[in-house]
Design an enzyme around this catalytic site. Structure first.
Site, mmCIF file in Angstrom:
data_model
loop_
_atom_site.group_PDB
_atom_site.id
_atom_site.type_symbol
_atom_site.label_atom_id
_atom_site.label_comp_id
_atom_site.label_asym_id
_atom_site.label_seq_id
_atom_site.Cartn_x
_atom_site.Cartn_y
_atom_site.Cartn_z
ATOM 1 N N LEU A 5 0.671 -1.058 0.081
ATOM 2 C CA LEU A 5 -0.077 -0.047 -0.020
ATOM 3 C C LEU A 5 0.997 1.388 -0.033
ATOM 4 O O LEU A 5 0.629 2.458 0.670
ATOM 5 C CB LEU A 5 -0.932 0.052 1.088
ATOM 6 C CG LEU A 5 -1.997 -1.092 1.497
ATOM 7 C CD1 LEU A 5 -2.711 -1.050 2.449
ATOM 8 C CD2 LEU A 5 -2.950 -1.190 -0.040
ATOM 9 N N CYS A 6 1.984 1.272 -0.671
ATOM 10 C CA CYS A 6 2.675 2.528 -0.867
ATOM 11 C C CYS A 6 3.156 2.521 -2.154
ATOM 12 O O CYS A 6 4.372 3.169 -2.762
ATOM 13 C CB CYS A 6 3.858 2.068 0.145
ATOM 14 S SG CYS A 6 4.641 0.621 -0.053
ATOM 15 N N GLY A 7 2.271 2.375 -3.211
ATOM 16 C CA GLY A 7 2.508 2.823 -4.666
ATOM 17 C C GLY A 7 3.468 1.997 -5.427
ATOM 18 O O GLY A 7 3.610 0.732 -5.250
ATOM 19 N N PHE A 23 6.513 2.015 -4.803
ATOM 20 C CA PHE A 23 7.715 1.983 -3.894
ATOM 21 C C PHE A 23 8.736 0.632 -3.917
ATOM 22 O O PHE A 23 9.895 0.621 -4.095
ATOM 23 C CB PHE A 23 7.492 2.460 -2.377
ATOM 24 C CG PHE A 23 8.542 2.442 -1.508
ATOM 25 C CD1 PHE A 23 9.580 3.151 -1.376
ATOM 26 C CD2 PHE A 23 8.781 0.957 -0.630
ATOM 27 C CE1 PHE A 23 10.462 3.107 -0.542
ATOM 28 C CE2 PHE A 23 9.717 0.880 0.180
ATOM 29 C CZ PHE A 23 10.659 2.151 0.408
#
Length: 286
Positions: free
Chosen positions: A88-90, A92
């Protein structure tokens, strides 16, 4: 058109998702401030120490140089990708995995490549290829210099013993909350700075250059790895905050669209009921 109950359920579901993403955004924003301050304070020291030791190594004879500067024919390569333990951090994590895969498939296609994973996402990606020789994801549970030093000592030991001829680190460098730069840094052997050997004339060394290099290079390598992990840690929270901000905006937009659709469907249903009542009344009158 979906019935009113289905639309109400979708509105409720989207609203719940929006609350979760909004909360995650605020949590990441709070953690980002602390992580950003830590890497901003550390980066100048780490960069200057690395620069000084690389410059020192350039002035030493091959025989007197540090064991960490030994240049060997590259046959066995160790890559250390630094990702996060959660998603849930794009993009990354996927950016680091793609860069590491690029190194494996293209840059070192004719070499034997192994991986020391820092972060569960990296371990999950490369364990399937049977390349992971160590998983150090637990370092994020207690991110301290001492814990990172243990990983650095393990990497240094594998290089000194000749198990690996080259070690590289792949991580996200923190620029700001919305921007992370994928970096590939050579960890070992140390690469001397070319053409800057004369700059050392401004320094007085006590004790000798050789003793300074031998004592400070291990500390410099530990600091370099700690900086990379700190950079990645700050980048993770920045990327997650940005991703959750976008997710919250998208959820808000979807909820508004669903409410508009719900109101139109409700209005149509009421209109149909009125028409049925009017039609029934007209039929009775006739």
């Amino acid at each position: 058109m979906a019935n009113l109950k289905e639309i109400r359920n979708r509105i409720s579901s989207v609203s719940s998702t929006m609350q979760i993403t909004s909360a995650m955004k605020m949590v990441s924003a709070a953690k980002l401030k602390k992580a950003q301050d830590a890497i901003t304070a550390m980066r100048p020291y780490a960069d200057k120490l690395t620069e000084l030791l690389q410059s020192l190594s350039a002035t030493l004879d091959a025989d007197s140089g540090s064991k960490f500067s030994t240049q060997r024919e590259v046959k066995n390569v160790l890559i250390v990708p630094i990702t996060s333990n959660r998603g849930l951090c794009g993009a990354f994590n996927s950016n680091i995995i793609k860069q590491t895969q690029h190194l494996i498939s293209n840059v070192y296609a004719d070499k034997k490549v192994s991986v020391v994973a820092i972060g569960k996402k990296a371990n999950d990606a490369f364990a399937k290829q049977n390349r992971v020789i160590a998983n150090k994801s637990e370092v994020f549970d207690d991110l301290t210099f001492d814990n990172v030093s243990e990983i650095a000592e393990m990497l240094m030991g594998k290089f000194v013993t000749g198990e690996f001829d080259k070690i590289e680190i792949v991580y996200n460098k923190f620029k700001n909350a919305a921007t992370q730069i994928v970096m590939t840094e050579q960890f070992l052997p140390i690469v001397p700075i070319e053409g800057e050997a004369d700059n050392n004339s401004d320094y007085i060394f006590e004790p000798s250059k050789i003793e300074i290099v031998e004592q400070l290079i291990p500390k410099s390598l530990k600091t370099q790895l700690f900086k990379g992990i700190r950079d990645s840690f700050a980048s993770e929270h920045g990327a997650r905050m940005t991703a959750m901000h976008k997710a919250t905006d998208n959820a808000t937009e979807l909820r508004d669209q669903l409410k508009l659709t719900y109101n139109k469907a409700r209005q149509a249903a009421i209109t149909n009921e009125i028409l049925e009542i009017v039609g029934g009344a007209e039929a009775l009158n006739n």
